[in-house]
Motif scaffolding. Structure first.
Motif: not given
Length: 255
Positions: A52-64
């Motif tokens: 499956a195609a997955v977009v990774i979303d790092f917006g829930g982390l405190s840092r990039c």
């Protein structure tokens, strides 16, 4: 002996957007743990999640994350059986990271990030002004008509997708296995639902799914989903309604 603390919260929250692409919002940057969770999903529902195609979303982390951390996660997810295809739009650091790891940014998520990250603008101060003469009365115009829901009268066959943007969707026939029906509003299926149904695709948590004969591969409301393997067997073949209650997907048989 020290007591062992068990962490029951998932390291990554998986949701589905308008086009059925999975959005993996990373809550804990632990590639091994995230890969184990994804492997379990693939094994439980291979028709839905394998490759499956997955977009990774790092917006829930405190840092990039840095590039090495992101690449480790990408490799781990590929090993789990899914295909990372993009990063979700976020900050300028995420944009730089996307270039470093060779994945595009998915602009579809841009608006939601900007709404979450920006404060409401302060109202401009009012200046005293000389009173103006009242305008001449204008006759009331007819009320604007709301756009009606999308009516689809033909069967939705395997590989087909029907999307009702900013409205409800009514399907007067069968939604076949491998087909996908999506609406920003609610979905009504007056036949067998064998494929995937995603209501509230724009985030409308009050959206619902109704169907006359329930065999769905996947159902989702505002991104919260269940696959067929997670649904009680006694509901299969029945008329049901599906809705979101306290961020939990509820499925009940209709009388």
């Amino acid at each position: 002996m020290a007591a062992t603390t068990i962490d029951y919260e998932q390291a990554g929250e998986l949701k589905f957007g308008q086009v059925g692409i999975a959005n993996l919002r990373v809550r804990t940057l632990d590639p091994a743990r995230l890969a184990a969770e994804m492997t379990e999903r693939v094994q439980r529902a291979p028709k839905m999640f394998a490759r499956a195609a997955v977009v990774i979303d790092f917006g829930g982390l405190s840092r990039c994350p840095d590039a090495s951390e992101a690449l480790a996660l990408i490799d781990a997810l590929k090993g789990a059986g899914v295909m990372p295809v993009a990063l979700a739009y976020g900050t300028s650091a995420i944009e730089e990271l996307s270039q470093a790891v060779g994945l595009p940014l998915l602009a579809k998520f841009r608006a939601s990030y900007e709404r979450e990250g920006e404060a409401d603008p302060a109202p401009a101060p009012r200046r005293a002004a000389a009173p103006e003469p009242a305008p001449a009365p204008v006759p009331p115009s007819p009320a604007a008509k709301a756009e009606p829901g999308l009516m689809h009268v033909h069967p939705v066959r395997s590989g087909q997708q029907v999307y009702a943007q900013d409205r409800d969707l009514t399907v007067c026939a069968t939604v076949g296995a491998g087909a996908e029906v999506i609406a920003d509003g609610s979905i009504h299926v007056y036949g067998a639902l064998r494929g995937r149904a995603l209501a509230g695709a724009g985030g409308l948590a009050s959206a619902r799914i109704f169907c006359r004969e329930f065999h769905a591969e996947l159902v989702a409301v505002a991104g919260h989903y269940k696959v067929l393997e997670e649904i009680p067997r006694e509901l299969l073949g029945k008329a049901v309604q599906i809705w979101l209650e306290h961020d939990k997907l509820r499925i009940e048989q209709l009388d």
